[in-house]
Write an enzyme that holds these catalytic residues in place. Structure first.
Site, PDB file in Angstrom:
ATOM      1  N   GLN A 292       0.828  -1.204   0.000  1.00 33.27           N
ATOM      2  CA  GLN A 292       0.000   0.000   0.000  1.00 33.27           C
ATOM      3  C   GLN A 292       0.866   1.259   0.000  1.00 33.27           C
ATOM      4  O   GLN A 292       2.052   1.222   0.307  1.00 33.27           O
ATOM      5  CB  GLN A 292      -0.921   0.009   1.231  1.00 33.27           C
ATOM      6  CG  GLN A 292      -0.183  -0.191   2.539  1.00 33.27           C
ATOM      7  CD  GLN A 292      -1.067  -0.769   3.626  1.00 33.27           C
ATOM      8  OE1 GLN A 292      -2.292  -0.680   3.599  1.00 33.27           O
ATOM      9  NE2 GLN A 292      -0.452  -1.374   4.617  1.00 33.27           N
TER      10      GLN A 292
ATOM     11  N   ASP B 149       0.145   0.445  14.229  1.00 33.46           N
ATOM     12  CA  ASP B 149       0.541   1.709  14.860  1.00 33.46           C
ATOM     13  C   ASP B 149       0.743   1.571  16.360  1.00 33.46           C
ATOM     14  O   ASP B 149       1.289   2.471  17.003  1.00 33.46           O
ATOM     15  CB  ASP B 149      -0.465   2.817  14.556  1.00 33.46           C
ATOM     16  CG  ASP B 149      -1.876   2.508  15.027  1.00 33.46           C
ATOM     17  OD1 ASP B 149      -2.053   1.845  16.067  1.00 33.46           O
ATOM     18  OD2 ASP B 149      -2.831   2.933  14.346  1.00 33.46           O
TER      19      ASP B 149
ATOM     20  N   GLU C 271       0.468  -8.221  11.901  1.00 34.05           N
ATOM     21  CA  GLU C 271       0.362  -7.060  11.015  1.00 34.05           C
ATOM     22  C   GLU C 271       0.910  -7.435   9.640  1.00 34.05           C
ATOM     23  O   GLU C 271       2.031  -7.919   9.523  1.00 34.05           O
ATOM     24  CB  GLU C 271       1.148  -5.883  11.606  1.00 34.05           C
ATOM     25  CG  GLU C 271       1.421  -4.737  10.653  1.00 34.05           C
ATOM     26  CD  GLU C 271       0.159  -4.064  10.123  1.00 34.05           C
ATOM     27  OE1 GLU C 271      -0.012  -4.034   8.875  1.00 34.05           O
ATOM     28  OE2 GLU C 271      -0.656  -3.589  10.938  1.00 34.05           O
TER      29      GLU C 271
ATOM     30  N   ASP D 290       0.247 -12.414   7.259  1.00 26.97           N
ATOM     31  CA  ASP D 290      -1.147 -12.344   6.825  1.00 26.97           C
ATOM     32  C   ASP D 290      -2.071 -12.761   7.970  1.00 26.97           C
ATOM     33  O   ASP D 290      -2.043 -13.902   8.428  1.00 26.97           O
ATOM     34  CB  ASP D 290      -1.322 -13.268   5.625  1.00 26.97           C
ATOM     35  CG  ASP D 290      -2.707 -13.180   5.013  1.00 26.97           C
ATOM     36  OD1 ASP D 290      -3.564 -12.461   5.556  1.00 26.97           O
ATOM     37  OD2 ASP D 290      -2.936 -13.839   3.979  1.00 26.97           O
ATOM     38  N   GLY D 291      -2.919 -11.820   8.419  1.00 29.21           N
ATOM     39  CA  GLY D 291      -3.863 -12.130   9.481  1.00 29.21           C
ATOM     40  C   GLY D 291      -4.853 -13.202   9.085  1.00 29.21           C
ATOM     41  O   GLY D 291      -5.287 -14.006   9.917  1.00 29.21           O
TER      42      GLY D 291
ATOM     43  N   ASP E 246      -8.119  -4.540  14.142  1.00 33.14           N
ATOM     44  CA  ASP E 246      -7.749  -3.134  14.000  1.00 33.14           C
ATOM     45  C   ASP E 246      -7.242  -2.946  12.577  1.00 33.14           C
ATOM     46  O   ASP E 246      -6.036  -2.899  12.318  1.00 33.14           O
ATOM     47  CB  ASP E 246      -6.682  -2.777  15.035  1.00 33.14           C
ATOM     48  CG  ASP E 246      -6.388  -1.286  15.090  1.00 33.14           C
ATOM     49  OD1 ASP E 246      -6.958  -0.538  14.266  1.00 33.14           O
ATOM     50  OD2 ASP E 246      -5.586  -0.872  15.946  1.00 33.14           O
TER      51      ASP E 246
ATOM     52  N   PRO F  50      -6.957  -5.640   0.269  1.00 35.26           N
ATOM     53  CA  PRO F  50      -6.426  -6.772   1.035  1.00 35.26           C
ATOM     54  C   PRO F  50      -7.223  -7.091   2.290  1.00 35.26           C
ATOM     55  O   PRO F  50      -7.215  -8.228   2.758  1.00 35.26           O
ATOM     56  CB  PRO F  50      -5.005  -6.313   1.392  1.00 35.26           C
ATOM     57  CG  PRO F  50      -4.665  -5.271   0.401  1.00 35.26           C
ATOM     58  CD  PRO F  50      -5.956  -4.590   0.064  1.00 35.26           C
TER      59      PRO F  50
END
Length: 295
Positions: free
Chosen positions: A39, A94, A114, A146-147, A168, A175
């Protein structure tokens, strides 16, 4: 659905909330811009919000208003739980969600999965006022990956279960789209310990009513209790929805006194937004939202 093109103005950041409405922040100074494997990212310094982080042109978080989002995403389910000790965060690079979880004295382990390591790198460099050092807390394990794969494969294989699962994430496009499906919600439910809860944001009901209603409907297909709640988030320029889903916990049933007692008992410091009265107010739905979310 096509959108009208906004003219680019130096120092003005704009984001669409729907095909015909949007939000802007002026006076920004660009600190860093680039493209990761997944991204586009930008970090700006703004008079209104301080350091501000965007992904693919969408506002993610800022130094001065992150507490609206992170406190309510985390503290609503965490205060409803009798004593959370473990949590899984999907996304959250974050560090703001991890920071809120670590305010709970019993929290022993947080796993953050993440997708984009660049987000964590940016947070370490610029967003200390968002994570307050949580990214370096020894109780936090950061996995860059990859979650979806973790929830479908790696998590079940590990046998680990979590008191809280936190999604979150960016909006449910690109994605992240598969991470808002009923199949993914079922996977998250399997990773919950008894008495656990899932929490996530569900969008802007004024500008994205179909999305908000669809996500609540999908959660209700998976969980016994689904509790949507709403608050205004300045950086997002709108009323915003979140939801807690569980087979046992019902945060909407807590009174203001119970929430305030829990905050005091757990000695939750640095809460800038969330308290007992706010908790109850967020679950008090106006008639148009009752209609939108009617079962």
């Amino acid at each position: 659905m096509s959108m009208l093109l906004l003219p680019e103005v130096e120092g003005v950041l704009a984001e669409y909330l729907s095909d015909d409405a949007g939000y802007f922040v002026a006076g920004g100074q660009l600190l860093e811009r680039g493209r990761s494997e997944f991204q586009r990212y930008e970090v700006w310094d703004t008079p209104r919000f301080g350091k501000l982080f965007r992904l693919d042109g969408c506002f993610m978080t800022s130094e001065r208003d992150e507490f609206y989002y992170h406190e309510n995403l985390i503290q609503v389910p965490a205060l409803a739980h009798p004593g959370p000790r473990s949590a899984l965060i999907i996304g959250g690079g974050d560090g703001g969600s991890a920071e809120e979880l670590f305010k709970h004295p019993g929290m022993e382990r947080v796993l953050m999965v993440e997708l984009d390591g660049k987000v964590v790198e940016i947070a370490r460099r610029y967003l200390g006022e968002v994570h307050h050092g949580a990214l370096d807390d020894p109780r936090l394990e950061i996995r860059i990956g990859d979650g979806l794969a973790y929830v479908e494969r790696d998590g079940p294989a590990s046998g680990e279960r979590f008191d809280l699962v936190v999604l979150d994430l960016t909006d449910p496009v690109g994605p992240a789209e598969a991470l808002y499906s009923e199949a993914f919600f079922h996977g998250c439910r399997r990773l919950l310990a008894p008495g656990g809860a899932l929490t996530l944001h569900i969008g802007a009901p004024v500008f994205q009513p179909e999305r908000v209603a669809g996500l609540v409907r999908g959660l209700r297909q998976v969980f016994t209790h689904v509790s949507p709640y709403f608050l205004y988030i300045p950086l997002y320029g709108s009323l915003w929805g979140m939801a807690c889903a569980s087979d046992t916990l019902q945060p909407a049933a807590l009174s203001a006194a119970q929430v305030d007692a829990g905050i005091a008992q757990r000695q939750l410091g640095r809460l800038q937004h969330y308290n007992g009265a706010v908790h109850c107010a967020q679950f008090a739905l106006p008639n148009h939202l009752r209609t939108l979310l009617a079962e």
